[in-house]
Design an enzyme around this catalytic site. Structure first.
Site, PDB file in Angstrom:
ATOM      1  N   ASP A  81      34.183 -20.141 -19.217  1.00 53.98           N
ATOM      2  CA  ASP A  81      35.575 -19.726 -19.039  1.00 53.98           C
ATOM      3  C   ASP A  81      35.572 -18.211 -18.867  1.00 53.98           C
ATOM      4  OD1 ASP A  81      38.190 -19.093 -19.154  1.00 53.98           O
ATOM      5  OD2 ASP A  81      38.559 -19.895 -21.172  1.00 53.98           O
ATOM      6  N   TRP A 122      21.805  -5.158  34.815  1.00 53.72           N
ATOM      7  CA  TRP A 122      23.240  -5.381  34.566  1.00 53.72           C
ATOM      8  C   TRP A 122      23.689  -4.390  33.496  1.00 53.72           C
ATOM      9  CZ3 TRP A 122      26.244  -9.924  36.167  1.00 53.72           C
ATOM     10  CH2 TRP A 122      27.519  -9.975  35.590  1.00 53.72           C
ATOM     11  N   ASP A 123      24.392  -3.345  33.921  1.00 54.24           N
ATOM     12  CA  ASP A 123      24.732  -2.246  33.015  1.00 54.24           C
ATOM     13  C   ASP A 123      26.170  -2.378  32.491  1.00 54.24           C
ATOM     14  OD1 ASP A 123      24.378   0.130  31.683  1.00 54.24           O
ATOM     15  OD2 ASP A 123      23.855   1.300  33.455  1.00 54.24           O
ATOM     16  N   MET A 124      26.497  -1.632  31.475  1.00 55.37           N
ATOM     17  CA  MET A 124      27.847  -1.642  30.884  1.00 55.37           C
ATOM     18  C   MET A 124      27.976  -0.352  30.083  1.00 55.37           C
ATOM     19  SD  MET A 124      29.536  -2.211  27.908  1.00 55.37           S
ATOM     20  CE  MET A 124      30.756  -3.158  27.106  1.00 55.37           C
ATOM     21  N   ASP A 128      18.512   4.662  26.600  1.00 59.09           N
ATOM     22  CA  ASP A 128      18.531   5.703  27.628  1.00 59.09           C
ATOM     23  C   ASP A 128      17.630   6.856  27.235  1.00 59.09           C
ATOM     24  OD1 ASP A 128      20.088   4.568  29.524  1.00 59.09           O
ATOM     25  OD2 ASP A 128      21.937   5.608  28.993  1.00 59.09           O
TER      26      ASP A 128
HETATM   27  C1  DGJ Z   1      23.186   3.874  31.976  1.00 61.09           C
HETATM   28  C2  DGJ Z   1      21.826   3.257  32.004  1.00 61.09           C
HETATM   29  O1  DGJ Z   1      21.350   3.038  30.727  1.00 61.09           O
HETATM   30  C3  DGJ Z   1      20.894   4.134  32.827  1.00 61.09           C
HETATM   31  O2  DGJ Z   1      19.591   3.627  32.775  1.00 61.09           O
HETATM   32  C4  DGJ Z   1      21.417   4.188  34.224  1.00 61.09           C
HETATM   33  O3  DGJ Z   1      21.349   2.914  34.811  1.00 61.09           O
HETATM   34  C5  DGJ Z   1      22.839   4.701  34.234  1.00 61.09           C
HETATM   35  N1  DGJ Z   1      23.679   3.989  33.325  1.00 61.09           N
HETATM   36  C6  DGJ Z   1      23.420   4.644  35.606  1.00 61.09           C
HETATM   37  O4  DGJ Z   1      24.729   5.004  35.622  1.00 61.09           O
END
Ligand code: DGJ
Length: 730
Positions: free
Chosen positions: A53, A479-481, A550
């Protein structure tokens, strides 16, 4: 292996390779967590729950006569809010009457061989039904017609349990999920350290570890991506756990968006771990008859330290998360023009770099950002995926064919999720980006994010990317973002569904990626988000490799690659040799040092190969030839960490083939030190009964000697930023 239900004491015993996990149904249907750890033959309640309890821990109504029964003190499997548990719940639901209390009880369960896919979501899989067994426990709140199906899969070959939850509204009213985490587990003590991977852009996945304290410790993302800042991974370590010893409970979220990973130590020093979609700025309206599926959490248990935990993640992800024809294929050595030219190139320059690459034995040329629209800098053109004829007058097809004629494959960069304000696409469809009515739209790198929660937007970007992939001989896509989400809202959703936008975006993105990657199975896809901003298992389900960071500086990479290796397989890590002084940290290191760090991953080059000296070209040529010989070992072997860059000046790691007939050892020293101690490196992962020759020498050592006595680091490596390699064959 398998899942056993004992109807007499209402206990589920889940057994994976060497681990057991025990769940029990108590009273009128509460689900209690009894055990997770080393495998046991049979569970017989040796750690039975003590009835106490406890002050201020109330009692659910049906048990009000028993003051020793409180959800506040019960170790649970999927805790709820509002009826005596005051810790953080695994989910919370708001009813039409505004109330937020629910009460789930066990109703039924099924056990079946294999593992079912999660609709629309990435997840680990099996290739044959014998590889795994799945338990689905149906919990019900009969007052409102809510069912929550808790799913557990155990793997035959791995110390892995995966979990997820499925919400089904079988009632007549709509329900609002305020939070819906994927798993929760209550440990009966707090004698742990909390390990996680934090970072920043160009500084991803740095290891941090500290004792758990009372209260909540969490990592999360609210950025609309899993993020550079915190990886969706946490582990609880028994104190004193090392690379080779100690118990670990590790959790990794198979998702690429906002997440929460938290450990709560309560008043009685119990620890609750929960993981799932971040409830912050999230809700989901579940109409009558609708279903909501949470993403998956991969839970790894190890009794043998961090090295063993990592090898479990590596093998599982390499073989049962990554898909497609590249899963088991050696990955090509590439040269990428980004750090060589940035936006400033023309066809002639590109072909010169490609030609120099092909002469050195490089297998793939990747054309990075700047080939489309009027993209001379990062201020315009995202969304306008048509060739820039100023730069490439004869078109992409022609360029790709010329590269192929040099004996190399051709790869191309895209950033399909984004739109520049200065683009035809944005001028035509200003409502196609994430935004909030009447509010100004924050930019980041001068760009906005396309609203992938919308089907029409997803269809358009799928079409645009597919058109190019179908018409140009492309073998690789990056394919970046490159930004995180702000003003998260969708023009296509009603007011009461705005907080669904970020998760709907992920579902849209996964659908787009599924369509594109399965339509072009011969293409190798590499995901990227300003480097490693979305290095997570969700992305790996669609794209088998990731641009790790990067930051291409060899010294920074030691920590980044070491930290990443905690969870993610070596074959998934893009690692490039770049120019010196390095563009991110302005440090100069030798070509050997840069090569040895990059060869510890998926090797590539990212510099103007036409500008390096003849001597450097010779070194690159040798590196490329050498990597072709060892890449099977690097990409598909077992990985052992020997010395940590987070603990000192030296880093070392080793790769070995599965049969242990071959190994390669890399040693790195950052700074030269006066009066430094002489180092002896003890090897791991090799066969102590075998004799190994050090390739290129006459030395032969026993595996036992190499493991227990160790290898002397030669004293004649002088100066800062040095590396040394031993290649061993039995
Ligand atoms: C960010 C990526 O990490 C880099 O390697 C390069 O592709 C740049 N964008 C390009 O704008």
């Amino acid at each position: 292996m398998g899942i056993h239900f004992c109807s007499k004491d209402k206990t589920f015993h889940l057994q994976a390779k060497d681990t057991s996990y025990v769940v029990e149904i108590v009273r009128d249907g509460y689900l209690v967590h009894n055990y997770w750890g080393r495998k046991i033959r049979k569970y017989s309640h040796s750690n039975f729950l003590q009835s106490l309890d406890r002050g201020f821990s109330g009692n659910p109504y049906q048990h009000k006569e028993d003051r020793t029964f409180s959800l506040d003190t019960l170790p649970q499997e999927y805790p709820q809010y509002g009826n005596t548990d005051f810790r953080k719940p695994a989910y919370q639901i708001q009813l039409e009457n505004g109330s937020t209390v629910t009460d789930l009880k066990y109703r039924s369960h099924i056990i079946f061989k294999g593992k079912a896919p999660l609709e629309g979501l990435p997840a680990t899989y099996v290739e044959s039904e014998d590889e795994a067994e799945t338990l689905e426990i149906t919990m019900e709140d009969s007052l409102i017609g809510l069912k929550v199906i808790l799913s557990y899969t155990v793997f035959e070959q791995f110390n892995v349990i995966t979990r997820s939850a499925r919400f089904v509204n079988e009632g007549e009213e709509s329900l609002k999920l305020l939070s819906a985490l994927s798993m929760s587990v209550d440990f009966r003590d707090a004698d742990f350290e909390f390990l996680h991977l934090h970072g920043a852009h160009v500084k991803e996945r740095h290891i941090e570890r500290q004792p758990l304290r009372h209260g909540i410790q969490l990592v999360e993302s609210t950025r609309g991506a899993s993020s550079h800042q915190h990886n969706p991974f946490i582990a609880l370590l028994r104190k004193g756990t090392t690379e080779d010893t100690g118990e670990i409970y590790a959790f990794n979220f198979v998702y690429s968006g906002n997440f929460l990973a938290q450990a709560e130590v309560d008043q009685f020093s119990n620890t609750r771990v929960t993981m799932g979609i971040n409830p912050f700025d999230f809700s989901w309206k579940l109409e009558a008859g609708e279903v909501f599926q949470t993403p998956e959490v991969v839970m790894v248990y190890s009794a043998e330290g961090l090295g063993d935990m990592s090898r479990t993640f590596h093998e599982l992800y390499r073989t049962r998360l990554v898909r497609g024809s590249y899963r088991d294929q050696e990955r090509p050595i590439l040269v990428n023009n980004w750090e060589a030219t940035y936006f400033d190139f023309n066809a002639e320059k590109i072909l010169e770099i490609a030609n120099a690459g092909s002469e050195l034995g490089i297998e793939l040329f990747v054309l990075d950002d700047g080939w489309f629209g009027k993209r001379d800098n990062d201020k315009s053109s995202l969304g306008d995926w048509f060739i820039d004829r100023q730069k490439l007058p004869e078109g992409l097809d022609n360029l790709a064919s010329k590269v192929k004629d040099m004996g190399m494959e051709f790869g191309l960069w895209f950033e399909p999720e984004m739109v520049s304000v200065d683009s035809d696409l944005y001028r035509e469809h200003p409502d196609w980006c994430l935004h909030v009515p009447k509010r100004l739209r924050s930019e980041s790198r001068n760009q906005l994010i396309l609203d992938l929660s919308r089907e029409d937007v997803c269809e358009e970007i799928t079409k645009q990317v597919c058109d190019i992939l179908a018409n140009v001989p492309i073998s690789y896509v990056k394919w970046d973002m490159n930004r995180h989400m702000t003003e998260i809202g969708s023009a296509a959703l009603p007011a009461d569904r705005q907080r669904e936008t970020a998760h709907r975006y992920m579902l849209g993105l996964y659908k787009v990626m599924e369509t594109i990657t399965t339509s072009f199975p011969h293409i190798l896809f590499e995901s990227c988000s300003g480097g490693g901003g979305r290095f997570d298992p969700g992305m790996l389900f669609y794209m088998p490799q990731v641009w790790t960071s990067d930051n291409t500086d060899a010294i920074s990479r030691l920590k980044i690659q070491y930290g990443t290796s905690l969870v993610y397989p070596i074959v998934t890590m893009g690692a490039h040799v770049s120019a010196v002084p390095n563009h991110q940290v302005h440090r100069s290191t030798s070509m050997e040092m840069r090569g040895n760090v990059a060869m510890s991953g998926n090797l590539g080059y990212e510099l103007d190969l036409t500008k390096i000296t003849g001597e450097e070209k010779e070194i690159v040529k040798q590196q490329v030839a050498h990597y072709k010989e060892i890449r099977k070992l690097i990409q598909f072997g077992d990985f052992y960490r020997l010395q940590s860059p987070f603990e000192g000046n030296e880093t070392a790691w080793l790769f070995t083939t599965k049969d242990k007939s071959e190994a390669i050892v890399y040693y790195f020293r950052v700074l030269a030190e006066p009066a430094a101690p002489t180092t002896v490196l003890k090897l791991k992962g090799i066969d102590v009964t075998k004799q190994y020759q050090v390739i290129g020498t006459d030395y032969v050592f026993g595996g036992d000697e190499l493991s227990y006595v160790g290898l002397s680091i030669p004293a004649n490596i002088h100066g800062d930023f040095q590396s040394y390699v031993w290649h061993l064959k039995s």
